[in-house]
Scaffold this motif. Structure first.
Motif, PDB file in Angstrom:
ATOM      1  N   ARG A  76       0.837  -1.212   0.000  1.00 43.90           N
ATOM      2  CA  ARG A  76       0.000   0.000   0.000  1.00 43.90           C
ATOM      3  C   ARG A  76       0.866   1.255   0.000  1.00 43.90           C
ATOM      4  NH1 ARG A  76      -4.778   0.379   4.306  1.00 43.90           N
ATOM      5  NH2 ARG A  76      -5.443  -1.356   2.980  1.00 43.90           N
ATOM      6  N   GLU A  77       1.886   1.272   0.845  1.00 40.67           N
ATOM      7  CA  GLU A  77       2.761   2.441   0.902  1.00 40.67           C
ATOM      8  C   GLU A  77       3.577   2.572  -0.383  1.00 40.67           C
ATOM      9  OE1 GLU A  77       6.208   4.480   3.727  1.00 40.67           O
ATOM     10  OE2 GLU A  77       5.438   2.487   4.191  1.00 40.67           O
ATOM     11  N   ILE A  78       4.021   1.432  -0.941  1.00 35.53           N
ATOM     12  CA  ILE A  78       4.775   1.478  -2.194  1.00 35.53           C
ATOM     13  C   ILE A  78       3.930   2.091  -3.301  1.00 35.53           C
ATOM     14  CG2 ILE A  78       5.831   0.073  -4.002  1.00 35.53           C
ATOM     15  CD1 ILE A  78       6.650  -1.910  -1.804  1.00 35.53           C
ATOM     16  N   ASN A  79       2.687   1.618  -3.438  1.00 34.57           N
ATOM     17  CA  ASN A  79       1.803   2.137  -4.487  1.00 34.57           C
ATOM     18  C   ASN A  79       1.487   3.609  -4.278  1.00 34.57           C
ATOM     19  OD1 ASN A  79       1.605  -0.241  -5.991  1.00 34.57           O
ATOM     20  ND2 ASN A  79      -0.011  -1.048  -4.690  1.00 34.57           N
ATOM     21  N   ALA A  80       1.360   4.012  -3.006  1.00 34.57           N
ATOM     22  CA  ALA A  80       1.078   5.422  -2.733  1.00 34.57           C
ATOM     23  C   ALA A  80       2.234   6.309  -3.173  1.00 34.57           C
ATOM     24  CB  ALA A  80       0.794   5.607  -1.246  1.00 34.57           C
ATOM     25  N   LEU A  81       3.462   5.878  -2.903  1.00 28.78           N
ATOM     26  CA  LEU A  81       4.630   6.664  -3.302  1.00 28.78           C
ATOM     27  C   LEU A  81       4.835   6.639  -4.816  1.00 28.78           C
ATOM     28  CD1 LEU A  81       7.088   5.740  -0.420  1.00 28.78           C
ATOM     29  CD2 LEU A  81       6.075   7.978  -0.879  1.00 28.78           C
ATOM     30  N   LEU A  82       4.526   5.501  -5.444  1.00 29.48           N
ATOM     31  CA  LEU A  82       4.598   5.442  -6.906  1.00 29.48           C
ATOM     32  C   LEU A  82       3.586   6.394  -7.535  1.00 29.48           C
ATOM     33  CD1 LEU A  82       5.002   1.602  -7.566  1.00 29.48           C
ATOM     34  CD2 LEU A  82       6.678   3.385  -8.052  1.00 29.48           C
ATOM     35  N   THR A  83       2.386   6.440  -6.986  1.00 30.19           N
ATOM     36  CA  THR A  83       1.355   7.345  -7.502  1.00 30.19           C
ATOM     37  C   THR A  83       1.782   8.796  -7.337  1.00 30.19           C
ATOM     38  OG1 THR A  83      -0.402   5.748  -7.015  1.00 30.19           O
ATOM     39  CG2 THR A  83      -1.053   8.050  -7.276  1.00 30.19           C
ATOM     40  N   ALA A  84       2.380   9.111  -6.185  1.00 28.54           N
ATOM     41  CA  ALA A  84       2.851  10.482  -5.954  1.00 28.54           C
ATOM     42  C   ALA A  84       3.963  10.850  -6.934  1.00 28.54           C
ATOM     43  CB  ALA A  84       3.349  10.617  -4.509  1.00 28.54           C
ATOM     44  N   GLU A 108      -4.314  -3.165 -14.440  1.00 28.65           N
ATOM     45  CA  GLU A 108      -5.511  -2.331 -14.319  1.00 28.65           C
ATOM     46  C   GLU A 108      -5.252  -1.146 -13.397  1.00 28.65           C
ATOM     47  OE1 GLU A 108      -8.652  -4.838 -13.021  1.00 28.65           O
ATOM     48  OE2 GLU A 108      -8.718  -6.030 -14.866  1.00 28.65           O
ATOM     49  N   GLU A 109      -4.506  -1.387 -12.327  1.00 32.39           N
ATOM     50  CA  GLU A 109      -4.194  -0.307 -11.390  1.00 32.39           C
ATOM     51  C   GLU A 109      -3.225   0.696 -11.998  1.00 32.39           C
ATOM     52  OE1 GLU A 109      -2.495   0.282  -6.808  1.00 32.39           O
ATOM     53  OE2 GLU A 109      -2.684  -1.717  -7.699  1.00 32.39           O
ATOM     54  N   ALA A 110      -2.283   0.209 -12.809  1.00 27.18           N
ATOM     55  CA  ALA A 110      -1.258   1.084 -13.379  1.00 27.18           C
ATOM     56  C   ALA A 110      -1.770   1.890 -14.574  1.00 27.18           C
ATOM     57  CB  ALA A 110      -0.051   0.254 -13.809  1.00 27.18           C
ATOM     58  N   LEU A 111      -2.762   1.382 -15.296  1.00 28.53           N
ATOM     59  CA  LEU A 111      -3.186   2.008 -16.546  1.00 28.53           C
ATOM     60  C   LEU A 111      -3.635   3.463 -16.390  1.00 28.53           C
ATOM     61  CD1 LEU A 111      -3.584   1.669 -19.564  1.00 28.53           C
ATOM     62  CD2 LEU A 111      -5.891   0.796 -19.107  1.00 28.53           C
ATOM     63  N   PRO A 112      -4.542   3.801 -15.471  1.00 36.39           N
ATOM     64  CA  PRO A 112      -4.944   5.217 -15.352  1.00 36.39           C
ATOM     65  C   PRO A 112      -3.773   6.133 -15.022  1.00 36.39           C
ATOM     66  CG  PRO A 112      -6.437   3.780 -14.125  1.00 36.39           C
ATOM     67  CD  PRO A 112      -5.267   2.939 -14.519  1.00 36.39           C
TER      68      PRO A 112
END
Length: 296
Positions: A76-84, A108-112
């Motif tokens: 969860r934290e990894i994805n949050a930092l990647l999104t940021a 699917e998560e990465a596409l948007p």
């Protein structure tokens, strides 16, 4: 008391009184010495713990203030930092994703996130291993991002997972924990990683459909050449399959085709024939009709 009786009494008493005092003194001295040694060890332990606390405090302060090297634990934290990082990205994104096709939910998560960057004009380059070409979800993802200007290529094998945003911040996996990563902001290290990606990118093959990859023969033969090269250094099929992002069953199938093509009687004979053949240095097609390589 006679002199003989006195001598016997002295003989009985002396060994009992004298040696006891000596043993007691020696035992006490040994205990004192051992106690001092234990106290010295305790002092060393306390000093070590103090140094450890200082290191932990320094690491904590580094993380709190955006340190150049930060370990991230938890998906969860990894994805949050990647999104940021993706939100802040303005110029380039370089991604290396080994180990075969990615899971559909991950795509699917990465596409948007990826589509948003492409629409901002970010140059997006993605590396996969060759077997990703035979994954329907990966094909669908690639079709969408390339339509917006994304670039996708494949190789037989390359380094571990790597994501670099704007050549300013990089993410790499933690080798000791599959659910942890390391975020790097050190300019020299990030530039080194980005340069390594650039060099590998130049040798990769543009992504094409499973049908094109199968009919053009080049991708399948590239996988077989990679297997042939690894057979000279690695004995276990599972290890070879893992490095190339294919299933162990498909790996054994390719090895069987290599043995048939070269006329090898067994694996030892195959190794000898591979070492003495030109299969590893030229574009020989050991099997132009190999089956696609699904993940199983």
């Amino acid at each position: 008391m006679s002199s003989n009786e006195a001598h016997q009494s002295e003989t009985r008493l002396m060994p009992w009184v004298g040696p006891q005092r000596s043993d007691s003194s020696l035992s006490l001295a040994a205990l004192e010495q051992e106690a001092r040694a234990i106290q010295g060890k305790l002092g060393d332990v306390r000093a070590g713990l103090a140094q450890l606390r200082q290191v932990q405090e320094a690491l904590g302060k580094s993380s709190e203030h955006g340190g150049e090297l930060r370990r991230i634990s938890g998906l969860r934290e990894i994805n949050a930092l990647l999104t940021a990082a993706a939100t802040d990205c303005r110029e380039s994104l370089a991604t290396a994703q080994p180990r075969g096709p990615r899971q559909p939910e991950v795509l699917e998560e990465a596409l948007p996130r990826d589509v948003a960057m492409l629409r901002r004009g970010v140059r997006m380059r993605t590396l996969y291993q060759h077997p990703a070409r035979f994954s329907a979800p990966t094909q669908a993802y690639v079709e969408k991002v390339t339509a917006l200007g994304g670039e996708v290529r494949t190789l037989a094998e390359f380094f571990e997972r790597l994501i670099v945003f704007d050549r300013a911040v990089a993410f790499i996996p933690d080798p000791d924990d599959q659910e942890a990563a390391v975020m790097i902001r050190n300019p020299a290290v990030v530039e080194f990683l980005a340069g390594a990606f650039d060099r590998v990118w130049l040798t990769a093959v543009p992504f094409s459909s499973a049908y094109e990859s199968r009919t053009e023969d080049g991708i399948v033969s590239a996988i077989q050449r990679a297997i042939a090269r690894l057979l000279l250094h690695e004995e276990k099929d599972a290890a070879i399959a893992r490095r190339l992002g294919i299933s162990e069953r498909n790996c054994r199938g390719h090895i069987a085709k290599l043995m048939k093509h070269l006329g090898a009687r067994n694996r030892t004979h195959l190794g000898y024939l591979l070492a003495s053949s030109d299969l590893l240095t030229t574009h020989v097609e050991p099997d132009g009709e190999a089956d696609p390589i699904p993940q199983s």
